[in-house]
Design a protein around this motif. Sequence first.
Motif, mmCIF file in Angstrom:
data_model
loop_
_atom_site.group_PDB
_atom_site.id
_atom_site.type_symbol
_atom_site.label_atom_id
_atom_site.label_comp_id
_atom_site.label_asym_id
_atom_site.label_seq_id
_atom_site.Cartn_x
_atom_site.Cartn_y
_atom_site.Cartn_z
ATOM 1 N N PHE A 125 35.193 37.026 46.748
ATOM 2 C CA PHE A 125 36.402 37.828 46.576
ATOM 3 C C PHE A 125 36.838 37.776 45.117
ATOM 4 O O PHE A 125 36.846 36.714 44.500
ATOM 5 C CB PHE A 125 37.539 37.302 47.458
ATOM 6 C CG PHE A 125 37.300 37.517 48.928
ATOM 7 C CD1 PHE A 125 37.387 38.785 49.488
ATOM 8 C CD2 PHE A 125 36.982 36.452 49.761
ATOM 9 C CE1 PHE A 125 37.167 38.988 50.841
ATOM 10 C CE2 PHE A 125 36.758 36.641 51.108
ATOM 11 C CZ PHE A 125 36.859 37.910 51.663
ATOM 12 N N GLU A 126 37.154 38.937 44.589
ATOM 13 C CA GLU A 126 37.719 39.025 43.240
ATOM 14 C C GLU A 126 39.183 39.445 43.357
ATOM 15 O O GLU A 126 39.505 40.369 44.100
ATOM 16 C CB GLU A 126 36.966 40.063 42.404
ATOM 17 C CG GLU A 126 35.567 39.650 42.007
ATOM 18 C CD GLU A 126 34.944 40.666 41.072
ATOM 19 O OE1 GLU A 126 34.654 40.303 39.917
ATOM 20 O OE2 GLU A 126 34.764 41.829 41.491
ATOM 21 N N ARG A 127 40.035 38.773 42.612
ATOM 22 C CA ARG A 127 41.462 39.091 42.647
ATOM 23 C C ARG A 127 41.916 39.495 41.247
ATOM 24 O O ARG A 127 41.589 38.824 40.264
ATOM 25 C CB ARG A 127 42.272 37.906 43.161
ATOM 26 C CG ARG A 127 41.756 37.380 44.506
ATOM 27 C CD ARG A 127 42.694 36.368 45.138
ATOM 28 N NE ARG A 127 42.020 35.604 46.186
ATOM 29 C CZ ARG A 127 41.817 36.033 47.427
ATOM 30 N NH1 ARG A 127 42.231 37.233 47.775
ATOM 31 N NH2 ARG A 127 41.196 35.266 48.308
ATOM 32 N N PRO A 152 53.697 40.288 42.936
ATOM 33 C CA PRO A 152 53.164 40.700 44.250
ATOM 34 C C PRO A 152 52.226 41.899 44.186
ATOM 35 O O PRO A 152 51.971 42.536 45.194
ATOM 36 C CB PRO A 152 54.449 41.060 45.004
ATOM 37 C CG PRO A 152 55.316 41.679 43.957
ATOM 38 C CD PRO A 152 55.016 40.922 42.680
ATOM 39 N N HIS A 153 51.720 42.203 42.996
ATOM 40 C CA HIS A 153 50.896 43.400 42.824
ATOM 41 C C HIS A 153 49.438 43.017 42.593
ATOM 42 O O HIS A 153 48.819 43.435 41.616
ATOM 43 C CB HIS A 153 51.415 44.237 41.653
ATOM 44 C CG HIS A 153 52.862 44.622 41.783
ATOM 45 N ND1 HIS A 153 53.306 45.497 42.750
ATOM 46 C CD2 HIS A 153 53.958 44.236 41.076
ATOM 47 C CE1 HIS A 153 54.613 45.646 42.644
ATOM 48 N NE2 HIS A 153 55.042 44.896 41.638
ATOM 49 N N THR A 154 48.896 42.201 43.475
ATOM 50 C CA THR A 154 47.506 41.784 43.335
ATOM 51 C C THR A 154 46.591 42.700 44.148
ATOM 52 O O THR A 154 46.990 43.267 45.165
ATOM 53 C CB THR A 154 47.322 40.340 43.823
ATOM 54 O OG1 THR A 154 47.715 40.255 45.193
ATOM 55 C CG2 THR A 154 48.130 39.374 42.996
ATOM 56 N N ASN A 155 45.360 42.819 43.678
ATOM 57 C CA ASN A 155 44.316 43.531 44.416
ATOM 58 C C ASN A 155 43.191 42.556 44.709
ATOM 59 O O ASN A 155 42.777 41.787 43.823
ATOM 60 C CB ASN A 155 43.777 44.705 43.609
ATOM 61 C CG ASN A 155 44.792 45.820 43.460
ATOM 62 O OD1 ASN A 155 45.477 46.166 44.412
ATOM 63 N ND2 ASN A 155 44.901 46.381 42.269
#
Length: 493
Positions: free
Chosen positions: A290-292, A297-300
Amino acid sequence: MMSVTVFRNLQRFAALLAGASLSLAFAPFEIWPIATISILVFYYTIYQEKSLREVWFRGFLFGIGKYFFGASWILPSMLDYSDTDVFVCGLLFSILVLILAMLYSLVALFAQNFRNWILNAAVFASGCCLLEICLSFSIGFSFPFLHLGYAFIDTPLSSYAPIGGVWLVSYLAVFSSVSLLSLAHKQYIPGIATVVIWLSGFVMSGVSWTTENSTHEVALVQGNVAIKEKFKPDATEKIVQKYVRLTRNVDSVDLVIWPETAIPGSFQGVKTELQQLKAKTGAPLILGAFERTGLEPHTNTYNSAVAINGGVTSYRKQQLVPVGEYTPDFWPVRSMLEQLDFPESSLTRGNSRMNLMRLGNLNPVITICYEIAYPDMINRYLGAADFIVSISEDSWFGDTHGAWQQLQIARMRALETGRYVLRVSNDGPTAFIRSNGEIGEALPRFVPKILTATLIGTTGVTPFVQFGLLPVAILLLISLLSATYEIVRSERT
């Protein structure tokens, strides 16, 4: 004498049974003659029926049987790993089956009763093929599983895959099945045509559409990490160490591949450790993680395939799994879908169209999970690719036939493209698939192990890669225009 009502009910039951038995033609059972019989029985129950409503209903029953049993592997994942009750899981699975079954109701309308049995077979084959094409593209609603052509991967019909893909194999399989019924009407030309099709496929089985070039030693690592353990808060480091221990046993290979989401946490947290592993083995490493990006609160969060070589590159999964990786905006059942709450079920779709990686003299096309079931996603980059990598996490489906169906699909992609496919799954089956669709070596399920094999890169493209849908589209157009002409001519006379 049998009443009309009893006879109709028997035909309805036959349509349902034909659809249900079709699951035995696919992996892991792979009894392909059942597919021929199933299609034949389905066609027989509808081709003489005058009531369109009855035809529609029998197609619906066939679809219910096909998808309820053939796609039953979806249900265990919802029951075992989602955060909701049995009723909601069963209801959602039923809705999926009902939607797919309704599409087969439309296919049933293609069952015609012309005096020309070649035309009967061609039109019904066109209907089945059109449905599969519509379900095969990564646009809107799609379900690219259980295409009839997959059941015939070990028959001479598979030789047509490099020309028109799984869709052409499906068309010819349905054509052949319906042609058998013509023999009962003493119409022998369709039977002769079927013999020619199968004999031609047998002759073409030795044809190679691509050219082999360089060879490479590869290592496919099957970690067999239980899903329920994988997403615990403190699991990432233990899992990384497990994969590192397995990989250290690898010697003198050109590429190491770990499965989808081998790293259940963020890749950034273990990046340094994995770069050190690459330096020690000397081989490029492809792994699922997983890449973040962004800040709360604006994470993908992306489901990615990360390649570690001189630097770090990644491919972010484009075709996310509905419900499992994102919640579709399907308003009638959205509240129920949100209750399922799978781990990492709020992922972001990758916005990059590229799934081609360059690792020195290795140029793989990358697919994650069921992206391997979308030929159009793969064919875009095959002109510059030597082979295909398919990383997957099939533990969601337990000991069902879901993972085996994905392996069968990967075999078809190898045939269509003339490329080797390296399929790496967390709990198996991990397999090395040759460019002719044959499985070279494979690991048994549910064991942590490494599969090493010799990969042969290939150049050139098959007609299917070069022309895509065009060969099948021409065949469908000829079939349907011929049917239209026959209908108009019959009305005039």
